[in-house]
Design an enzyme around this catalytic site. Sequence first.
Site, mmCIF file in Angstrom:
data_model
loop_
_atom_site.group_PDB
_atom_site.id
_atom_site.type_symbol
_atom_site.label_atom_id
_atom_site.label_comp_id
_atom_site.label_asym_id
_atom_site.label_seq_id
_atom_site.Cartn_x
_atom_site.Cartn_y
_atom_site.Cartn_z
ATOM 1 N NE ARG A 188 -3.920 -2.368 1.894
ATOM 2 C CZ ARG A 188 -3.758 -3.692 1.826
ATOM 3 N NH1 ARG A 188 -2.555 -4.216 2.031
ATOM 4 N NH2 ARG A 188 -4.769 -4.473 1.533
ATOM 5 C CG ASP A 217 -3.110 -6.460 -0.918
ATOM 6 O OD1 ASP A 217 -4.243 -6.334 -1.422
ATOM 7 O OD2 ASP A 217 -2.930 -6.790 0.268
ATOM 8 C CG HIS A 269 -6.332 -9.007 -1.026
ATOM 9 N ND1 HIS A 269 -6.588 -7.704 -0.660
ATOM 10 C CD2 HIS A 269 -6.898 -9.792 -0.070
ATOM 11 C CE1 HIS A 269 -7.274 -7.701 0.490
ATOM 12 N NE2 HIS A 269 -7.484 -8.944 0.858
ATOM 13 C CG ASP A 332 -6.844 -11.761 3.463
ATOM 14 O OD1 ASP A 332 -6.083 -12.106 2.531
ATOM 15 O OD2 ASP A 332 -6.885 -10.599 3.900
ATOM 16 C CD GLU A 333 -9.992 -8.384 3.855
ATOM 17 O OE1 GLU A 333 -10.429 -7.654 4.751
ATOM 18 O OE2 GLU A 333 -9.032 -8.042 3.112
ATOM 19 C CD1 TRP A 399 -7.795 -12.531 8.889
ATOM 20 C CD2 TRP A 399 -9.307 -11.034 9.554
ATOM 21 N NE1 TRP A 399 -8.899 -12.673 8.084
ATOM 22 C CE2 TRP A 399 -9.844 -11.759 8.470
ATOM 23 C CE3 TRP A 399 -10.080 -10.033 10.139
ATOM 24 C CZ2 TRP A 399 -11.111 -11.517 7.953
ATOM 25 C CZ3 TRP A 399 -11.355 -9.785 9.632
ATOM 26 C CH2 TRP A 399 -11.856 -10.525 8.543
ATOM 27 C CE1 TYR A 431 -7.617 -4.641 22.802
ATOM 28 C CE2 TYR A 431 -6.109 -4.085 21.019
ATOM 29 C CZ TYR A 431 -7.240 -4.741 21.472
ATOM 30 O OH TYR A 431 -7.994 -5.496 20.602
#
Length: 815
Positions: A188, A217, A269, A332-333, A399, A431
């Site tokens: 990216r 990607d 992707h 993924d996705e 994830w 966290y």
Amino acid sequence: MTLSNHKLSMAKIIVISVCLFMMMFTQQASAQEKSLALMPYPQSVKLLPEQYTLTKNVQLKVQGVHEKRQSFINKRVVSQFAKLGHQVIQQPSVDSEGFSKINLIINQGKAHENYQPTLNNDESYQLKISQQGIDILANNDFGALHGLATLMQLIAANNSSQITILPQVVINDFPRFPWRGLMIDSVRHFISVKAIKRQLDGMAIAKLNVFHWHLTDDQGWRFESKAYPKLHKLASDGQYYSQQEIKDVVHYASQLGIRVVPEFDVPGHASAIAVAYPELITEKKRYSMEDGWGVFDPLLDPSNPDVYVFIDKIVAEFTSLFPDEYLHIGGDEVHPIQWQKSEAVQQYMAENNVKDSHELQVHFNEKVQTILTKHQRKMMGWDEIYHPKLPKDIMVQSWRGMESLSQIAANQYQGLLSTGFYIDQPQSSAYHYRNELLAKRPNAVVTPSSEDTISAWQFTMPRLKGNAVQGTLAMVSRNNYLIHAYVKLNNNHYQKVQLERQLTLQQTQINFTVDSWMGPTRGEFDLSDPTTLTGRILVGNAHYDVQGQQINEFDFTSVKLLPNILPEHEKNILGGEATLWTELVTEKNIDLRIWPRTFAIAERLWSAKSRQNINQMYQRLFKINASAAKLGLHHLQQNINGIRGLVFPETRLSSLMMLAEQLEPAHYYTRHHLKFKKGQYHQRAGLNSFVDYLPTESLALVSMQQQLYAFKGGDKAGLQTIVNTMRQWHTSYDEAIKIIKKNPKLSTLTEVVYDVRTINTLGLTVAHSCLAGVKIRTPEVKRIKQHLANLHRNVREISLASGLFVEKLLDACKA
């Protein structure tokens, strides 16, 4: 200002800030268990009463290191010692008689063959500092490298320009998990080899041992392919790594004991592949480069035999460059719309008895698995690749979180956790540190008795982009006193929440905290209307309004908690990875986004499970923040240089740096969502504003929070320290406002600085009352809280983080 003076002034700002907060943390540490400034913290530390003075010149003796790593280790030690003001002498001489001695002894000084880092390497070591000198003992190079990392952290934390005084200590250490990774997305936003190597240096300091490199990607193909050259020629915008550069990075990582696992994303992707070779995509058409962020339609065509030839040749190239046994296929996705519309794919599914798109991806992955096996590689991928048809030696990176990972481990598959370690999201180090992989959570609800009252509420948390989060709050009360509460977010299991009764001002309010996939989640709900719920949820520092209604007939037996991973399945969780997606990250702030909080993640993956004290973690993290900068990481430089680049050259930065201490980037995906709404959610959008150079969390506010804890524990000096800091901030606003008005790149801060000044004024009013022993009564508490909440409700890319601290200060000082 001359360049030399410019560098000097920047250095002064860093040193002054570091020293100020080091003093604060040192004061807090005096009442705490004495611990060394190390992260990850070793498994066993035996502190001796004496100290050891390290001479300016030191003599290094190395025995047993692998011959391929001998020169590298020597040069690295010389370089790191030089950064800390020490000179290393490697050949003994008469003149070195009074020098400190450092002995690095591997495999008892015998030669060994263990050069290439692999999964389950022995990484143990012993570090001993005594009056006789410093000894590092290890069974192989990997343990020795970790021993050196520990030593360098100790020296960096204990040295000055004049002298280094170390504790005499015996450390015996080894990792808890064998897979401790960092994923960097080079797609990216492209990250240079130089910057990648610097992050590898940071990984070595933090004892992380897997560099997961995201190379392909939708937005680009970053790998030079000789088999399919149009990939990097047409689908990279000229930004890609040559095969020689990749070999260089892999070699450098290997020298540091770090494995490199490449990611080649299939079947989704695939927009970059579509640009170069559209004939491999399900929908055959001409594609353009995709520069927007998000998930897109192009999918490889599983019915096309040429797709598997393509994958085979790309995998062959990868295996020639990356020696690690694992290859990440993404997976993924996958949005199946192209598959569903394709007659060829639908016919292929019928011929192969594939019933739906999910089964088609499983079928595709089986074919990819065959190719990987041919090349002696094991499959790794995200949650979506998991399926019982694949062999047990695949590695699933989650994830989706413990909901998914628990199932994976229970079915005897190996898994890694990344949920809770997504460092592209601004989140607190606390966290990440709480994100225990093998946590023993409450796994059964407390059964209500006949005396108890059950009530439940459904609520909605609208987001700036995407679907709203749907939630259910179930509560058990006895005699009008709330005793238990559970919350369910979307389709996840219920979680038992921590009630914060001290933060409520009336019985009809409920305040709770819970760690969710979004981040640290704090609910503040008003139930004064018997049928309607109103309030807010804070995800970290990000405000979300909430509305809901009571559920009239609620079946409490539907409250099911996530089962714990059984002891016999724990062995299937091999570790975790911090993940850095780079939509909002460039070379100019990559260190600032990764460090120092990834040290907290590294500690969760390395150190004992029992090490969970957040306050002590922060005391060490602050010191590591400074030590890591001394050892070559650029997070402090990028903070200063980024802000300096927004103003005219002669501008004094002190007031802006104090302003930065009161602010943080908005947490969760707030910045992403705001950029989407503004049409700036793409590769061409600039990332050169004040928020881009803010640290993820303000260590100044963390320090003040520690002082507040001390005050609540009876130490009035803690409150005085808070007042002193806020007074210093108060004197800086006029100058900051002048600078903002003169520098166009700071125009977005105009409203922010006035809001911060208002918050600080409220904070000083509260603190002064508290110092005088005057508790603030409920009507005034409500007024101040409402004022602070209204300021925070204005959602921006920059969060008014000091306002949340003042809320906590108010709670400590109320009647």
